[in-house]
Structures are given as structure tokens and as C-alpha cells.
Design a protein around this motif. Structure first.
Motif, mmCIF file in Angstrom:
data_model
loop_
_atom_site.group_PDB
_atom_site.id
_atom_site.type_symbol
_atom_site.label_atom_id
_atom_site.label_comp_id
_atom_site.label_asym_id
_atom_site.label_seq_id
_atom_site.Cartn_x
_atom_site.Cartn_y
_atom_site.Cartn_z
ATOM 1 N N LYS A 139 0.836 -1.205 0.000
ATOM 2 C CA LYS A 139 0.000 0.000 0.000
ATOM 3 C C LYS A 139 0.876 1.262 0.000
ATOM 4 O O LYS A 139 0.747 2.137 0.843
ATOM 5 N N LYS A 140 1.743 1.319 -1.002
ATOM 6 C CA LYS A 140 2.640 2.465 -1.168
ATOM 7 C C LYS A 140 2.491 3.036 -2.565
ATOM 8 O O LYS A 140 2.361 2.299 -3.549
ATOM 9 N N TRP A 141 2.522 4.360 -2.619
ATOM 10 C CA TRP A 141 2.449 5.098 -3.876
ATOM 11 C C TRP A 141 3.518 6.179 -3.819
ATOM 12 O O TRP A 141 3.642 6.881 -2.819
ATOM 13 N N SER A 142 4.294 6.320 -4.874
ATOM 14 C CA SER A 142 5.296 7.393 -4.902
ATOM 15 C C SER A 142 5.443 7.915 -6.326
ATOM 16 O O SER A 142 5.142 7.222 -7.301
ATOM 17 N N ILE A 143 5.909 9.158 -6.386
ATOM 18 C CA ILE A 143 6.145 9.791 -7.682
ATOM 19 C C ILE A 143 7.476 10.515 -7.630
ATOM 20 O O ILE A 143 7.836 11.101 -6.609
ATOM 21 N N GLU A 144 8.204 10.447 -8.709
ATOM 22 C CA GLU A 144 9.465 11.168 -8.827
ATOM 23 C C GLU A 144 9.152 12.477 -9.558
ATOM 24 O O GLU A 144 9.043 12.505 -10.779
ATOM 25 N N HIS A 145 8.985 13.535 -8.779
ATOM 26 C CA HIS A 145 8.569 14.822 -9.344
ATOM 27 C C HIS A 145 9.577 15.385 -10.345
ATOM 28 O O HIS A 145 9.184 16.100 -11.265
ATOM 29 N N GLU A 146 10.846 15.031 -10.198
ATOM 30 C CA GLU A 146 11.837 15.558 -11.131
ATOM 31 C C GLU A 146 11.708 14.939 -12.520
ATOM 32 O O GLU A 146 12.188 15.499 -13.500
ATOM 33 N N PHE A 147 11.036 13.788 -12.629
ATOM 34 C CA PHE A 147 10.811 13.156 -13.929
ATOM 35 C C PHE A 147 9.405 13.402 -14.466
ATOM 36 O O PHE A 147 9.174 13.322 -15.664
ATOM 37 N N CYS A 148 8.467 13.675 -13.580
ATOM 38 C CA CYS A 148 7.075 13.885 -13.963
ATOM 39 C C CYS A 148 6.957 15.091 -14.896
ATOM 40 O O CYS A 148 7.518 16.146 -14.634
#
Length: 81
Positions: free
Chosen positions: A53-62
Motif C-alpha cells: 500500500k505504497k504510492w510514490s512519484i518522482e517529481h523531477e521526472f514527472c
């Protein structure tokens, strides 16, 4: 100005434009960790683990295309400025 320096300057400008849109934010109370957003992301910036139950985003690539926001069945994702 060399061609390389010009390209680097153009990339920096484009990055600032993209970042000015805001960031993708996940509401963990709504998220069901289905992984549809991860599958839809064109730059593989999102990682979802259903078991943990983990969600993550790499904002530098988004690139803030909002395809993930549109695909989310529970409307847990938003683009916040």
C-alpha cells in the motif's frame, strides 16, 4: 553560444514551465493502489505497490501530463499548484 549550451538553456526553460504547473498529489485515503496510474505514466515517474500500500512519484521526472489523474478510478490524484 555553442549549440550544447543553447540546448541546455532550452531544457532549463522547459523544465521551469513544466514545474510551474504544480505537482501530482495522491490522497492516500482514496487510493486503492490499483496501479493504473503507474501503467499510464509515459515517463515511468510513478511507482505503486499494492501489497505494501505504497504510492510514490518522482517529481523531477514527472512531466505533469495528468494522464494518471484522468485514469485514476477513485479520483485520488490531483494536480496541485
Amino acid at each position: 553560444m555553442s549549440n550544447l549550451k543553447r540546448k541546455i538553456s532550452q531544457i532549463k526553460i522547459l523544465r521551469k514551465m513544466v514545474e510551474s504547473k504544480g505537482n501530482i498529489v495522491n490522497d492516500s485515503d482514496k487510493c486503492i493502489y490499483c496501479g493504473l496510474c503507474q501503467n499510464r505514466c509515459p515517463v515511468n515517474a510513478i511507482t505503486v505497490s499494492r501489497n505494501e500500500k505504497k504510492w510514490s512519484i518522482e517529481h523531477e521526472f514527472c512531466v505533469r501530463c495528468t494522464h494518471c489523474v484522468e485514469k485514476c478510478p477513485t479520483k485520488a490524484l490531483t494536480l496541485k499548484k
